[in-house]
Design a protein around this motif. Structure first.
Motif, PDB file in Angstrom:
ATOM      1  N   TYR A 567     -31.851  -3.045   2.925  1.00 19.69           N
ATOM      2  CA  TYR A 567     -30.840  -3.457   1.940  1.00 19.69           C
ATOM      3  C   TYR A 567     -30.287  -4.840   2.320  1.00 19.69           C
ATOM      4  CZ  TYR A 567     -26.401  -3.455  -0.599  1.00 19.69           C
ATOM      5  OH  TYR A 567     -25.345  -3.786  -1.397  1.00 19.69           O
ATOM      6  N   GLY A 568     -30.139  -5.685   1.319  1.00 21.83           N
ATOM      7  CA  GLY A 568     -29.707  -7.056   1.574  1.00 21.83           C
ATOM      8  C   GLY A 568     -30.863  -7.996   1.830  1.00 21.83           C
ATOM      9  N   ASN A 569     -32.091  -7.469   1.703  1.00 25.67           N
ATOM     10  CA  ASN A 569     -33.313  -8.242   1.941  1.00 25.67           C
ATOM     11  C   ASN A 569     -33.449  -8.707   3.388  1.00 25.67           C
ATOM     12  OD1 ASN A 569     -34.443  -8.050  -0.634  1.00 25.67           O
ATOM     13  ND2 ASN A 569     -33.223  -9.771  -1.392  1.00 25.67           N
ATOM     14  N   TRP A 570     -32.881  -7.947   4.300  1.00 19.08           N
ATOM     15  CA  TRP A 570     -33.049  -8.286   5.715  1.00 19.08           C
ATOM     16  C   TRP A 570     -34.303  -7.611   6.246  1.00 19.08           C
ATOM     17  CZ3 TRP A 570     -30.339 -12.235   6.648  1.00 19.08           C
ATOM     18  CH2 TRP A 570     -29.027 -12.371   6.182  1.00 19.08           C
ATOM     19  N   GLU A 571     -35.019  -8.333   7.074  1.00 17.94           N
ATOM     20  CA  GLU A 571     -36.191  -7.757   7.711  1.00 17.94           C
ATOM     21  C   GLU A 571     -35.788  -6.819   8.847  1.00 17.94           C
ATOM     22  OE1 GLU A 571     -40.087 -10.343   7.681  1.00 17.94           O
ATOM     23  OE2 GLU A 571     -38.488 -11.472   8.628  1.00 17.94           O
ATOM     24  N   GLU A 572     -36.659  -5.868   9.120  1.00 15.44           N
ATOM     25  CA  GLU A 572     -36.441  -4.958  10.235  1.00 15.44           C
ATOM     26  C   GLU A 572     -36.196  -5.723  11.529  1.00 15.44           C
ATOM     27  OE1 GLU A 572     -36.235  -1.436  12.527  1.00 15.44           O
ATOM     28  OE2 GLU A 572     -36.361  -1.573  10.341  1.00 15.44           O
ATOM     29  N   ARG A 573     -36.904  -6.835  11.746  1.00 15.99           N
ATOM     30  CA  ARG A 573     -36.746  -7.581  12.993  1.00 15.99           C
ATOM     31  C   ARG A 573     -35.304  -8.077  13.161  1.00 15.99           C
ATOM     32  NH1 ARG A 573     -40.844 -10.275  13.296  1.00 15.99           N
ATOM     33  NH2 ARG A 573     -41.701 -10.136  11.180  1.00 15.99           N
ATOM     34  N   ASP A 574     -34.618  -8.347  12.044  1.00 14.21           N
ATOM     35  CA  ASP A 574     -33.246  -8.855  12.110  1.00 14.21           C
ATOM     36  C   ASP A 574     -32.243  -7.776  12.496  1.00 14.21           C
ATOM     37  OD1 ASP A 574     -34.094 -11.397  11.104  1.00 14.21           O
ATOM     38  OD2 ASP A 574     -34.009 -10.604   9.059  1.00 14.21           O
ATOM     39  N   VAL A 575     -32.489  -6.544  12.011  1.00 13.67           N
ATOM     40  CA  VAL A 575     -31.462  -5.496  12.079  1.00 13.67           C
ATOM     41  C   VAL A 575     -31.864  -4.326  12.966  1.00 13.67           C
ATOM     42  CG1 VAL A 575     -30.719  -6.099   9.753  1.00 13.67           C
ATOM     43  CG2 VAL A 575     -32.368  -4.237  10.064  1.00 13.67           C
ATOM     44  N   HIS A 576     -33.008  -4.442  13.632  1.00 14.41           N
ATOM     45  CA  HIS A 576     -33.619  -3.276  14.270  1.00 14.41           C
ATOM     46  C   HIS A 576     -32.657  -2.509  15.171  1.00 14.41           C
ATOM     47  CE1 HIS A 576     -36.771  -0.788  16.049  1.00 14.41           C
ATOM     48  NE2 HIS A 576     -36.196  -1.018  17.209  1.00 14.41           N
ATOM     49  N   ASN A 577     -31.968  -3.194  16.056  1.00 12.15           N
ATOM     50  CA  ASN A 577     -31.151  -2.480  17.048  1.00 12.15           C
ATOM     51  C   ASN A 577     -29.893  -1.857  16.470  1.00 12.15           C
ATOM     52  OD1 ASN A 577     -32.963  -2.989  19.065  1.00 12.15           O
ATOM     53  ND2 ASN A 577     -31.803  -4.668  19.998  1.00 12.15           N
ATOM     54  N   VAL A 578     -29.563  -2.193  15.230  1.00 15.48           N
ATOM     55  CA  VAL A 578     -28.360  -1.620  14.638  1.00 15.48           C
ATOM     56  C   VAL A 578     -28.683  -0.496  13.649  1.00 15.48           C
ATOM     57  CG1 VAL A 578     -27.995  -3.042  12.557  1.00 15.48           C
ATOM     58  CG2 VAL A 578     -26.032  -2.363  13.947  1.00 15.48           C
ATOM     59  N   TYR A 579     -29.985  -0.280  13.347  1.00 19.91           N
ATOM     60  CA  TYR A 579     -30.327   0.749  12.361  1.00 19.91           C
ATOM     61  C   TYR A 579     -29.816   2.124  12.785  1.00 19.91           C
ATOM     62  CZ  TYR A 579     -32.860   4.180   9.621  1.00 19.91           C
ATOM     63  OH  TYR A 579     -33.155   5.250   8.821  1.00 19.91           O
ATOM     64  N   GLY A 580     -30.042   2.511  14.030  1.00 19.61           N
ATOM     65  CA  GLY A 580     -29.599   3.825  14.480  1.00 19.61           C
ATOM     66  C   GLY A 580     -28.112   4.020  14.316  1.00 19.61           C
ATOM     67  N   MET A 581     -27.349   2.932  14.490  1.00 15.75           N
ATOM     68  CA  MET A 581     -25.903   3.003  14.304  1.00 15.75           C
ATOM     69  C   MET A 581     -25.543   3.232  12.837  1.00 15.75           C
ATOM     70  SD  MET A 581     -23.163   0.068  15.306  1.00 15.75           S
ATOM     71  CE  MET A 581     -21.387   0.284  15.065  1.00 15.75           C
ATOM     72  N   THR A 582     -26.283   2.596  11.925  1.00 14.46           N
ATOM     73  CA  THR A 582     -25.993   2.820  10.510  1.00 14.46           C
ATOM     74  C   THR A 582     -26.275   4.256  10.109  1.00 14.46           C
ATOM     75  OG1 THR A 582     -28.195   2.264   9.600  1.00 14.46           O
ATOM     76  CG2 THR A 582     -26.689   0.431  10.061  1.00 14.46           C
ATOM     77  N   PHE A 583     -27.255   4.871  10.749  1.00 11.20           N
ATOM     78  CA  PHE A 583     -27.601   6.256  10.412  1.00 11.20           C
ATOM     79  C   PHE A 583     -26.528   7.223  10.894  1.00 11.20           C
ATOM     80  CE2 PHE A 583     -30.069  10.223  11.290  1.00 11.20           C
ATOM     81  CZ  PHE A 583     -30.293  10.558   9.965  1.00 11.20           C
ATOM     82  N   ILE A 584     -26.076   7.066  12.120  1.00 13.76           N
ATOM     83  CA  ILE A 584     -25.015   7.962  12.589  1.00 13.76           C
ATOM     84  C   ILE A 584     -23.721   7.679  11.831  1.00 13.76           C
ATOM     85  CG2 ILE A 584     -24.472   6.483  14.564  1.00 13.76           C
ATOM     86  CD1 ILE A 584     -23.483   8.844  16.066  1.00 13.76           C
ATOM     87  N   ASN A 585     -23.496   6.450  11.413  1.00 10.80           N
ATOM     88  CA  ASN A 585     -22.330   6.137  10.601  1.00 10.80           C
ATOM     89  C   ASN A 585     -22.350   6.937   9.304  1.00 10.80           C
ATOM     90  OD1 ASN A 585     -20.071   4.420   9.472  1.00 10.80           O
ATOM     91  ND2 ASN A 585     -21.720   3.771   8.121  1.00 10.80           N
ATOM     92  N   ALA A 586     -23.530   7.013   8.675  1.00  8.49           N
ATOM     93  CA  ALA A 586     -23.643   7.801   7.444  1.00  8.49           C
ATOM     94  C   ALA A 586     -23.386   9.272   7.708  1.00  8.49           C
ATOM     95  CB  ALA A 586     -25.032   7.601   6.824  1.00  8.49           C
ATOM     96  N   THR A 587     -23.889   9.787   8.839  1.00  3.33           N
ATOM     97  CA  THR A 587     -23.701  11.197   9.160  1.00  3.33           C
ATOM     98  C   THR A 587     -22.246  11.513   9.459  1.00  3.33           C
ATOM     99  OG1 THR A 587     -25.958  11.306  10.024  1.00  3.33           O
ATOM    100  CG2 THR A 587     -24.450  13.056  10.682  1.00  3.33           C
TER     101      THR A 587
END
Length: 962
Positions: A567-587
């Motif tokens: 989302y936001g047209n960001w590549e995985e390489r840009d946001v990789h280390n924060v993805y897990g945090m976004t998932f637990i944030n949703a949970t």
């Protein structure tokens, strides 16, 4: 995590992974990159080599345009110029705007971006590539006040400014100073006139400027371009047979950060390595690879290694005698960190070395925060004011958790639950791994095994116990599976580089991944947790988020392709280390919506800076081997000082089968982990606490009961960290900050507010150990009051039934001695105060209480007590620490019958005892006497006075006169 029970289509795909998990086999070096195999890391390391080979002759291509530099309202702005060659070989300049922001919190923030990418079109690229560099890592990590400090002042002279030097005073009482030098570009951060952190001291600043992809024609016109640009590496690369297309070209950023006079640095979890970080340029006892921060699923990880693991917190603390400082490198891309130590500088720092670090990230911006302390407590408070403090967890989350992959049915769950009661072992949460689902489809139940999950949860709830269910971010791609179909319908999945739904392989087989950067995806995720959709019995459901690095079995490095789009047209390489945090944030948001009055509990495996605001974490797939027990302590300390104090390691080891000795020793250590969970692989033998029989059942039981006994003090420590960031597990230098001999000691730690010094036994066959006392304070054996005193190592016996725990004089710890089934059932039990007197005969302690589960504490419904024993009058006092309010008084009424049932006064000078038979108590303008028993000091043990049932209540002020 490598599992054995997999759906058919994935078996062949994972055969090599399963072989790697087999005992004695490891191909982790094959699965994961080295710096040499990571082009941007290799290039920046080579850049550093050129700079340091002949520093006097080094001419970095960076300069500051002095005409752009200005200071106003707490911000120093300007532009850095980078001299480069364009695609035709002509000299040109890349503009890098920077801001040095002095924050009201006392920290300073440097941001360096690239003007060419700030929203301007990139010729010939799709519209999604016209955007700026990724600059939202701080959006996720930093939630504190970013208001510039308008009281910061420029004290530089006109002559200095004309020469490109700016001196800015800021921070408390203007005791901090930043010296910005334009040529060579360097920023020194001083405290009380002394430099503590230097940015770009070695001129290793390097920003990959935007450039079009070179063509064969370009190179033919000017072959010198080939010396700067490796076309294959910069625009695409291949690793493990998987191609990574990089349409934006090179975007790496790098900078060196020096800690002058600091020989020891700590932090940057997660690595299975020593607490005091090692050098990374080789040499005896050092690493040859940089530390890597890149969230990956790494099973049975190597110990004593700088390899990447499940989480990434780019926070580093430096400590020396009387001083602590820290930095946060707020970048969510793959990051490598080199550490080297200089020769001692006798004139400046005596025999101490300085530490030079080099931070290299694949993409994004330079966004670094500098915290100048002056001490560790100040550093943790400054860091917490930026990234947020961990919320106070529910009390049951601090109890013991029982887990394995997998409990197979409702009957299995309830039988395990009943056996805890049969053997009189307390626990609070039982966990379900992936096998409870229907074909690995989350939010479903395997009906033959779990036909009535609600009934099972109700049975657990009657004994005040919780069920933790695993929910991962990969969603099975299957027609008719409503969770997947809803993701597709609402366009909420991660995309490939060409905008299509990304599919990879994980536990369910072919899967899609929810894109929790998308606010609509968070709302969709919240909807899945509604009681009508996922288990209608809502009172005791908790969630475990695993595999959220994300883990992709057939992906590069067992994770998502870097050119995936979020989302936001960001590549995985840009946001990789924060993805897990976004998932637990949703949970977490989902659980809060499901049970709005309850504090949620979620366990995560992947994390980033700021994830401490959301839940707990564990160290992943360890093994039932002594070296994993040994490395757990240093790992937990590294997490703790980096803000993530709610941390644990799987007790007993996930892979393999522990010996009885190892299991007992691990439970002893685990009783002092902030997060205390036993966990095991599906192919390991059952190892619940009663399985091995006596004496081992009793030994494990005693460790778990010790944990429950100390819960009041542990809960109080968690309360403190919720407002000032003080870790639960505390490194030695927190207690003795001026003792530099302890900076590399990581096999013992202080625990919470109790003054307990814990030294787990982590070697096979050890029946004794040496424990280091960092000061001249008196220490008492927690179990038998034997006195230890004197700076340095002391021998202590440690038979299998004992973990070495010493109590530092000067502390009052609070415990509950009654056995209950769970932490929640202890809420109205009486308390015991253990008073360990210091060399001067004084002691103090704190107790925090609330209902243990709801959010009422936020509205003032709690009790906060301060206990103090003074040698001046030999009186033990209890006083309130909180302002009186309607809510606090209302809560205290619910516990107004809870009493102090026992006081143990350890180390009292018996010559001062007025009566050998009784003490006098005072509360509510009344007084009475209580009989005591006295154990006189003898055979190296301290005197102990026991006051049984002094008839004082935990609420209200009272005193006991000895």
């Amino acid at each position: 995590m490598v599992r054995a029970r997999l759906s058919g289509g994935i078996l062949c795909l994972l055969a090599i992974l399963i072989l790697m998990a087999a005992p004695g086999l490891s191909a982790k070096n094959y699965l994961f990159k080295t710096c040499e195999q990571s082009p941007f890391c290799r290039r920046n390391r080579e850049y550093a080599d050129r700079a340091t080979a002949a520093p006097a002759a080094w001419a970095p291509p960076y300069s500051v345009d002095l005409a752009t530099v200005s200071f106003e309202t707490g911000v120093l702005d300007g532009t850095i110029l980078k001299s480069v060659l364009d695609s035709r070989g002509e000299p040109t300049v890349a503009e890098l705007p920077f801001s040095l922001v002095f924050l009201e919190s006392g920290s300073a923030r440097l941001v360096v971006d690239e003007k060419r990418r700030l929203g301007s079109p990139i010729d010939g690229f799709p519209s999604r590539l016209t955007q700026r560099r990724y600059n939202e890592a701080s959006k996720w990590a930093v939630v504190g006040d970013m208001t510039p400090d308008i009281s910061a002042i420029d004290i530089s002279t006109d002559e200095e400014r004309s020469g490109g030097i700016y001196r800015i005073k800021y921070g408390p009482n203007h005791s901090f100073e930043a010296v910005f030098s334009a040529s060579p570009l360097q920023i020194k951060f001083l405290r009380d006139g002394e430099a503590h952190v230097i940015l770009n001291e070695r001129s290793l600043l390097n920003v990959d400027q935007w450039r079009p992809k070179p063509t064969v024609e370009n190179l033919a016109e000017d072959p010198s371009l080939a010396n700067e640009i490796d076309i294959k590496d910069m625009w695409e690369e291949d690793f493990g047979g998987k191609k990574d297309m990089k349409p934006k070209g090179p975007e790496a950023v790098a900078m060196d950060i020096t800690f002058p006079g600091y020989e020891h640095v700590f932090g940057i979890p997660e690595h299975a390595d020593k607490f005091s970080l090692r050098e990374t340029r080789g040499g005896e006892g050092n690493h040859n690879e940089p530390y890597r921060l890149f969230n990956v699923d790494i099973f049975e990880y190597d110990v004593n290694s700088p390899m990447a693991m499940y989480g990434a917190i780019p926070f580093m603390q430096a400590h020396r005698k009387g001083s602590s400082v820290a930095v946060l490198w707020a970048n969510a891309a793959e990051t490598w960190i080199d550490i080297v130590k200089t020769r001692p500088n006798p004139e400046a720092f005596g025999t101490r070395k300085s530490t030079q670090t080099h931070w290299i990230s694949e993409s994004g911006i330079i966004d670094v925060y500098v915290m100048l302390g002056p001490n560790s407590a100040s550093v943790y408070q400054q860091y917490g004011s930026l990234t947020g403090y961990a919320p106070l967890p529910p009390i049951y989350a601090l109890g013991y958790h029982q887990c394995r992959w997998n409990y197979n049915s409702e009957d299995d769950v309830l039988e395990v639950d009943a056996n805890f009661d049969k053997h009189e072992i307390p626990y609070d949460c039982i966990w379900l791994d992936i096998e409870y689902t229907e074909n690995k489809k989350y939010f479903t139940w395997m009906k033959p095994s779990f036909p009535n999950a609600e009934k099972m949860m109700q049975a657990l709830d009657k004994r005040k116990r919780k069920l933790v269910a695993i929910i991962d971010p990969h969603i099975k791609k299957e027609t008719g599976y409503k969770v997947y179909e809803g993701l597709v319908k609402n366009d909420l999945t991660t995309k490939t580089e060409n905008g299509k739904e990304y599919n990879g392989w994980c536990w369910p087989g072919e899967s899609a991944w929810i894109d929790t950067f998308n606010p609509k995806a968070i709302e969709y995720w919240k909807d899945q947790f509604k009681p009508g959709k996922f288990c209608g019995y809502e009172h005791n459901l908790l969630i475990w988020n695993d595999m959220n690095e994300p883990s992709v079995f057939n992906g590069p490095e067992v994770t998502a392709p870097r050119d995936n789009i979020h989302y936001g047209n960001w590549e995985e390489r840009d946001v990789h280390n924060v993805y897990g945090m976004t998932f637990i944030n949703a949970t977490v948001q989902a659980l809060a919506a499901r049970q709005p009055r309850q504090r949620p509990f979620v366990l995560t495996r992947a994390f980033f800076a700021g994830s401490q605001r959301l839940g707990a974490v564990w160290t992943g797939d360890n093994a039932a081997k002594w070296e994993y027990l040994d490395i757990a302590g240093p790992m937990l300390l590294s997490h703790s000082i980096a803000g993530f104090g709610f941390i644990g390691a799987d007790v007993g080891g996930f892979f393999g089968n522990p010996t009885t000795e190892l299991l007992v020793r691990w439970y002893q250590a685990g009783a002092f982990y902030p997060f205390f969970r036993g966990h095991a692989h599906i192919e390991s033998k059952r190892r619940e606490p009663w399985v091995f029989g006596e004496p081992y059942t009793s030994l494990i039981k005693s460790s778990i009961r010790l944990r429950y006994q100390l819960l009041p003090s542990l809960y109080t420590a968690f309360h403190r960290t919720s407002f000032d960031g003080m870790p639960i597990m505390r490194p030695m230098f927190l207690i003795a900050p001026d003792n530099e001999d302890i900076l590399d000691i990581d096999d013992q730690f202080f625990w919470g507010e109790t003054g307990l010094l814990v030294k787990p036994i982590v070697q096979q066959g050890a029946l004794s150990t040496e424990i280091y006392l960092p000061d001249d304070e008196v220490y008492y054996d927690y179990f038998d009051s034997t006195i230890y005193q004197g700076l340095g190592y002391h021998h202590i016996e440690a038979p299998l039934e004992k973990i070495p725990v010493l109590a530092r004089g000067g502390h009052i710890l609070v415990r509950r001695d009654r056995y209950r089934r769970s932490a929640t059932l202890m809420s109205h039990d009486p308390f015991t105060l253990v008073v360990h007197l210091d060399n001067a005969g004084n002691a103090a302690g704190v107790l925090y209480l609330d209902d243990g589960e709801t959010t009422a504490n936020i509205r003032g419904a709690y009790s906060h007590r301060f206990f103090m024993f003074s040698s001046q009058d030999n009186i033990l006092r209890s006083r309130s620490m909180q302002p009186s309010s309607v809510n606090s008084r209302s809560f205290e009424k619910t516990i107004d019958t809870v009493r102090i049932e026992k006081v143990l006064l350890v180390g009292f000078d018996m010559d001062k005892l007025k009566s050998a038979t009784s003490v006098e108590s005072f509360q509510d303008k009344k007084s009475w006497t209580t009989e005591i028993t006295v154990e006189v000091a003898a055979n190296g043990k301290a005197s102990v006075i026991t006051v049984r049932d002094p008839k004082v209540l935990v609420t209200g002020d009272w005193s006991i006169q000895f």
